[in-house]
Scaffold this active site. Structure first.
Site, PDB file in Angstrom:
ATOM      1  N   ARG A  11       0.823  -1.216   0.000  1.00  0.00           N
ATOM      2  CA  ARG A  11       0.000   0.000   0.000  1.00  0.00           C
ATOM      3  C   ARG A  11       0.856   1.264   0.000  1.00  0.00           C
ATOM      4  NH1 ARG A  11      -5.228  -1.268   3.916  1.00  0.00           N
ATOM      5  NH2 ARG A  11      -6.401  -2.374   2.293  1.00  0.00           N
ATOM      6  N   GLY A  22      -7.569  -7.447  -0.233  1.00  0.00           N
ATOM      7  CA  GLY A  22      -7.681  -8.341   0.918  1.00  0.00           C
ATOM      8  C   GLY A  22      -6.964  -9.665   0.756  1.00  0.00           C
ATOM      9  N   GLY A  30     -12.465  -4.188   1.438  1.00  0.00           N
ATOM     10  CA  GLY A  30     -13.836  -3.734   1.697  1.00  0.00           C
ATOM     11  C   GLY A  30     -14.329  -2.751   0.651  1.00  0.00           C
TER      12      GLY A  30
END
Length: 399
Positions: A41, A356, A379
């Site tokens: 990320r 995820g 999500g």
């Protein structure tokens, strides 16, 4: 959809010499000692940060990490210090961590910034106003900057102060990562190259019902594996032993199966399964058909199912995959997920991996560079695939 067609992007802003607050998603897994375990990320945010540096912005980064409960030891455990260190290595410049995200220390650090410099503010969730989307906290954050860029797709589905609230006070634009996420996911849903196949797995139907429902209208076929497959098999009247079952979702599963029939859409479920008596990597395994014996738990799809799924994926031009097909974290139960991932990696299709666990599986099998796009938001990508509006995107300034 949360499409970006009518929203400002970072390239629409005149950033030179200006203070730009950038919401990034640095909520990254850490080792016990706090070191960053997986920097995906952080790496994903680099293009936006570099762009702002090159264009002479004063870049003020903000992110959350974990879910602090306001306890003092959370301040030690959930500090962004290791993230600042890793980011400094990746950028090749020192990125200081400011001990608070608002207040005198933040104000002083920002006042002394020169164009092209970058700072990282401490975890925004150390303030309860973040998750409450408190207007006062949002305006304190906004008051430190002149422009706002949201590059945190992973939290775009949450209306928090730093993802949605600040956008009401500042001219707001999407960063490059946000753009890329929405282009791939939005493109797959709105104008997919066909055949369009969705592969859904993971443990729970509950979180995927809306996705299945929305995708049924858009895909040419749906491939279902993982823990959620067994509620569907049960809905077809099959025996599932002690496998994962969401009793309260059985009727919903039946509805989805009959809706698929009406729409003449293929739903593919496992035709054979790897089963154990208890979930333990050392457990004895055996392959059974689509009826699972009493006392057995299905932990992965079997070889015939792998063959069937591959055959049905072969002609696909767009594939969206969300959720592993077995308990891939345990090597003996990882074969289904690994084989399908390896197969998808060889196809001449647009392959989109929805964050995820699926992203973690693709990373584990070292296939990241073989996929068209790997989402950074589990999500958020689920809610997007469900057809929901993402508050962090909706709040951005219209062109």
């Amino acid at each position: 959809m949360g499409s970006l067609l009518n929203k400002l992007t970072v390239e629409d802003l005149a950033v030179e010499g200006r203070r730009v607050l950038v919401r990034v998603d640095f909520n990254v897994p850490q080792h016990e000692d706090g070191r960053v375990k997986d920097d995906r990320r952080i790496r994903a945010a680099i293009p936006t940060i570099r762009y702002l540096m090159l264009h002479g912005a004063k870049t003020i980064l903000t992110s959350h990490l974990g879910q602090p409960k306001g306890k003092p030891d959370d301040k030690i455990k959930l500090t962004l210090r290791p993230v600042a260190e890793r980011l400094s290595e990746l950028l090749g410049v020192m990125v200081p961590l400011i001990p608070d995200c608002i207040g005198p220390q933040a104000d002083a650090a920002i006042a002394s910034m020169k164009p092209g410099e970058v700072i990282l503010l401490e975890n925004v969730r150390f303030h309860p106003g973040e998750t409450k989307n408190d207007p006062e906290f949002a305006s304190s954050l906004a008051s430190m900057a002149e422009l706002y860029v949201n590059d945190a797709f992973g939290t775009a589905h949450r209306a928090n102060a730093s993802t949605e609230g600040v956008a009401h006070y500042l001219k707001s634009a999407a960063g490059f990562l946000m753009q890329k996420e929405l282009e791939y996911l939005g493109g797959a849903l709105d104008v997919p190259k066909r055949p369009f196949v969705a592969v859904l797995g993971g443990a729970k139907i509950a979180s995927k019902i809306g996705v299945v429902d929305n995708l049924l209208n858009k895909v040419d076929r749906l491939v279902i594996g993982g823990g959620m497959a067994y509620t569907f098999l049960k809905a077809q009247g099959k025996a599932i032993g002690n496998s994962k079952l969401e009793k309260e979702k059985l009727d919903l599963a039946k509805e989805i199966l009959s809706k698929a029939k009406e729409l003449k859409k293929d739903i593919l479920l496992p035709i054979d399964n790897l089963v154990v008596e208890k979930i333990d990597p050392a457990a004895n395994t055996e392959i059974v058909g689509d009826e699972i014996p009493e006392g057995k738990i299905a932990v992965d799809i079997g070889p015939k199912t792998i063959g069937l799924f591959e055959q049905k994926l072969k002609s696909a031009k767009t594939i969206v995959w969300n959720g592993p097909l077995g308990i891939f974290e345990m090597d003996p139960f990882a074969k289904g997920t690994q084989e399908i991932a390896k197969f998808i990696a060889t196809l001449a299709a647009t392959t989109i991996i929805g964050g995820g666990d699926t992203a973690a599986a693709v990373a584990k099998f070292k296939l990241e560079d073989k996929m068209t796009h790997i989402s950074t938001g589990g999500g958020a990508s689920l809610e997007f695939l469900e057809g929901k509006q993402l508050p962090g995107v909706v709040a951005l300034t219209e062109k």
